[in-house]
Design a protein around this motif. Structure first.
Motif, PDB file in Angstrom:
ATOM      1  N   LEU A 106       0.814  -1.214   0.000  1.00  0.00           N
ATOM      2  CA  LEU A 106       0.000   0.000   0.000  1.00  0.00           C
ATOM      3  C   LEU A 106       0.851   1.269   0.000  1.00  0.00           C
ATOM      4  O   LEU A 106       0.317   2.376  -0.057  1.00  0.00           O
ATOM      5  N   GLY A 107       2.163   1.119   0.092  1.00  0.00           N
ATOM      6  CA  GLY A 107       3.065   2.266   0.056  1.00  0.00           C
ATOM      7  C   GLY A 107       3.386   2.843   1.408  1.00  0.00           C
ATOM      8  O   GLY A 107       4.012   3.892   1.503  1.00  0.00           O
ATOM      9  N   VAL A 108       2.984   2.164   2.470  1.00  0.00           N
ATOM     10  CA  VAL A 108       3.252   2.642   3.820  1.00  0.00           C
ATOM     11  C   VAL A 108       4.508   1.946   4.344  1.00  0.00           C
ATOM     12  O   VAL A 108       4.583   0.726   4.360  1.00  0.00           O
ATOM     13  N   GLY A 109       5.470   2.699   4.763  1.00  0.00           N
ATOM     14  CA  GLY A 109       6.672   2.126   5.360  1.00  0.00           C
ATOM     15  C   GLY A 109       7.670   1.573   4.364  1.00  0.00           C
ATOM     16  O   GLY A 109       8.433   0.669   4.697  1.00  0.00           O
ATOM     17  N   LEU A 110       7.682   2.098   3.171  1.00  0.00           N
ATOM     18  CA  LEU A 110       8.627   1.599   2.163  1.00  0.00           C
ATOM     19  C   LEU A 110      10.079   1.812   2.570  1.00  0.00           C
ATOM     20  O   LEU A 110      10.933   0.979   2.284  1.00  0.00           O
ATOM     21  N   GLU A 111      10.337   2.911   3.246  1.00  0.00           N
ATOM     22  CA  GLU A 111      11.719   3.232   3.607  1.00  0.00           C
ATOM     23  C   GLU A 111      12.201   2.498   4.856  1.00  0.00           C
ATOM     24  O   GLU A 111      13.380   2.512   5.177  1.00  0.00           O
ATOM     25  N   SER A 112      11.296   1.850   5.566  1.00  0.00           N
ATOM     26  CA  SER A 112      11.707   1.155   6.802  1.00  0.00           C
ATOM     27  C   SER A 112      11.314  -0.324   6.786  1.00  0.00           C
ATOM     28  O   SER A 112      10.873  -0.866   7.785  1.00  0.00           O
ATOM     29  N   GLN A 113      11.489  -0.974   5.628  1.00  0.00           N
ATOM     30  CA  GLN A 113      11.128  -2.375   5.522  1.00  0.00           C
ATOM     31  C   GLN A 113      11.990  -3.264   6.415  1.00  0.00           C
ATOM     32  O   GLN A 113      11.486  -4.213   7.023  1.00  0.00           O
ATOM     33  N   ASP A 114      13.279  -2.966   6.481  1.00  0.00           N
ATOM     34  CA  ASP A 114      14.169  -3.774   7.327  1.00  0.00           C
ATOM     35  C   ASP A 114      13.755  -3.688   8.791  1.00  0.00           C
ATOM     36  O   ASP A 114      13.674  -4.709   9.474  1.00  0.00           O
ATOM     37  N   LYS A 115      13.481  -2.485   9.254  1.00  0.00           N
ATOM     38  CA  LYS A 115      13.086  -2.304  10.650  1.00  0.00           C
ATOM     39  C   LYS A 115      11.771  -3.008  10.959  1.00  0.00           C
ATOM     40  O   LYS A 115      11.613  -3.610  12.021  1.00  0.00           O
ATOM     41  N   SER A 116      10.828  -2.944  10.027  1.00  0.00           N
ATOM     42  CA  SER A 116       9.544  -3.605  10.269  1.00  0.00           C
ATOM     43  C   SER A 116       9.690  -5.127  10.245  1.00  0.00           C
ATOM     44  O   SER A 116       8.988  -5.825  10.977  1.00  0.00           O
ATOM     45  N   PHE A 117      10.620  -5.654   9.441  1.00  0.00           N
ATOM     46  CA  PHE A 117      10.880  -7.096   9.451  1.00  0.00           C
ATOM     47  C   PHE A 117      11.458  -7.520  10.796  1.00  0.00           C
ATOM     48  O   PHE A 117      11.012  -8.501  11.397  1.00  0.00           O
ATOM     49  N   TYR A 118      12.441  -6.761  11.274  1.00  0.00           N
ATOM     50  CA  TYR A 118      13.039  -7.084  12.578  1.00  0.00           C
ATOM     51  C   TYR A 118      12.014  -6.927  13.699  1.00  0.00           C
ATOM     52  O   TYR A 118      12.013  -7.700  14.661  1.00  0.00           O
ATOM     53  N   ALA A 119      11.127  -5.939  13.574  1.00  0.00           N
ATOM     54  CA  ALA A 119      10.075  -5.755  14.582  1.00  0.00           C
ATOM     55  C   ALA A 119       9.108  -6.937  14.577  1.00  0.00           C
ATOM     56  O   ALA A 119       8.676  -7.393  15.644  1.00  0.00           O
ATOM     57  N   SER A 120       8.793  -7.458  13.399  1.00  0.00           N
ATOM     58  CA  SER A 120       7.895  -8.620  13.345  1.00  0.00           C
ATOM     59  C   SER A 120       8.570  -9.852  13.949  1.00  0.00           C
ATOM     60  O   SER A 120       7.911 -10.649  14.624  1.00  0.00           O
ATOM     61  N   LEU A 121       9.872 -10.005  13.741  1.00  0.00           N
ATOM     62  CA  LEU A 121      10.597 -11.109  14.387  1.00  0.00           C
ATOM     63  C   LEU A 121      10.597 -10.956  15.905  1.00  0.00           C
ATOM     64  O   LEU A 121      10.357 -11.932  16.637  1.00  0.00           O
ATOM     65  N   LEU A 122      10.854  -9.748  16.373  1.00  0.00           N
ATOM     66  CA  LEU A 122      10.900  -9.489  17.811  1.00  0.00           C
ATOM     67  C   LEU A 122       9.531  -9.698  18.458  1.00  0.00           C
ATOM     68  O   LEU A 122       9.426 -10.335  19.520  1.00  0.00           O
ATOM     69  N   LEU A 123       8.493  -9.210  17.819  1.00  0.00           N
ATOM     70  CA  LEU A 123       7.144  -9.377  18.343  1.00  0.00           C
ATOM     71  C   LEU A 123       6.717 -10.846  18.330  1.00  0.00           C
ATOM     72  O   LEU A 123       6.090 -11.327  19.274  1.00  0.00           O
ATOM     73  N   THR A 124       7.105 -11.580  17.293  1.00  0.00           N
ATOM     74  CA  THR A 124       6.825 -13.013  17.250  1.00  0.00           C
ATOM     75  C   THR A 124       7.500 -13.720  18.415  1.00  0.00           C
ATOM     76  O   THR A 124       6.874 -14.534  19.112  1.00  0.00           O
ATOM     77  N   GLY A 125       8.762 -13.406  18.650  1.00  0.00           N
ATOM     78  CA  GLY A 125       9.482 -14.018  19.767  1.00  0.00           C
ATOM     79  C   GLY A 125       8.845 -13.699  21.103  1.00  0.00           C
ATOM     80  O   GLY A 125       8.714 -14.576  21.965  1.00  0.00           O
TER      81      GLY A 125
END
Length: 141
Positions: A106-125
């Motif tokens: 949707l174009g939201v957070g394109l510049e922070s994809q790496d951070k959002s991936f790491y956040a999803s890993l952290l939240l999953t853990g």
């Protein structure tokens, strides 16, 4: 007669070190998707055999039906409880990464994809670690 071709870094097994967070997110998303599909087939197979027409003599002797006996037997196994924790981890990561991908599409957070991936890993853990006592309750007691 035989010729050799330089296939480049595609054949280099050390290439995984060069993967970015986006590539790891893609690999993990595909892996968790296949694990969930495998789980669904296993789940259907177990449930369909547990609702069989010919009840076992053990189920009849205890006064319960085959379905209840089968599920109680599976829930009493420690390995099944650990597999349930693994299933939770797979499902939570797949959901969070899917939401991350939806926002990126949707174009939201394109510049922070790496951070959002790491956040999803952290939240999953965090979710999985917080859920372990619930999944293992009743096994050691």
């Amino acid at each position: 007669m035989s010729q050799t071709y330089d296939r480049g870094t595609v054949e280099d097994f050390g290439r995984w070190r060069e993967f970015t967070a986006g590539m790891w997110a893609w690999i993990l998303h595909k892996f968790t998707g296949w694990v969930l599909v495998g789980y669904l087939f296993t789940h259907i197979a177990v449930l369909s055999t547990a609702t069989g027409v010919n009840p076992s003599s053990e189920a009849v002797a205890t006064g319960g039906d085959l379905y209840t006996t089968t599920l109680a037997g599976l829930e009493s196994l420690l390995v099944v409880r650990f597999l349930e924790v693994g299933l939770l981890a797979v499902a939570v990561f797949h959901i969070l990464n899917g939401l991350r991908l939806l926002f990126v599409d949707l174009g939201v957070g394109l510049e922070s994809q790496d951070k959002s991936f790491y956040a999803s890993l952290l939240l999953t853990g965090a979710i999985v670690v917080a859920s372990v006592p619930t999944f293992l309750a009743g096994v050691f007691g």
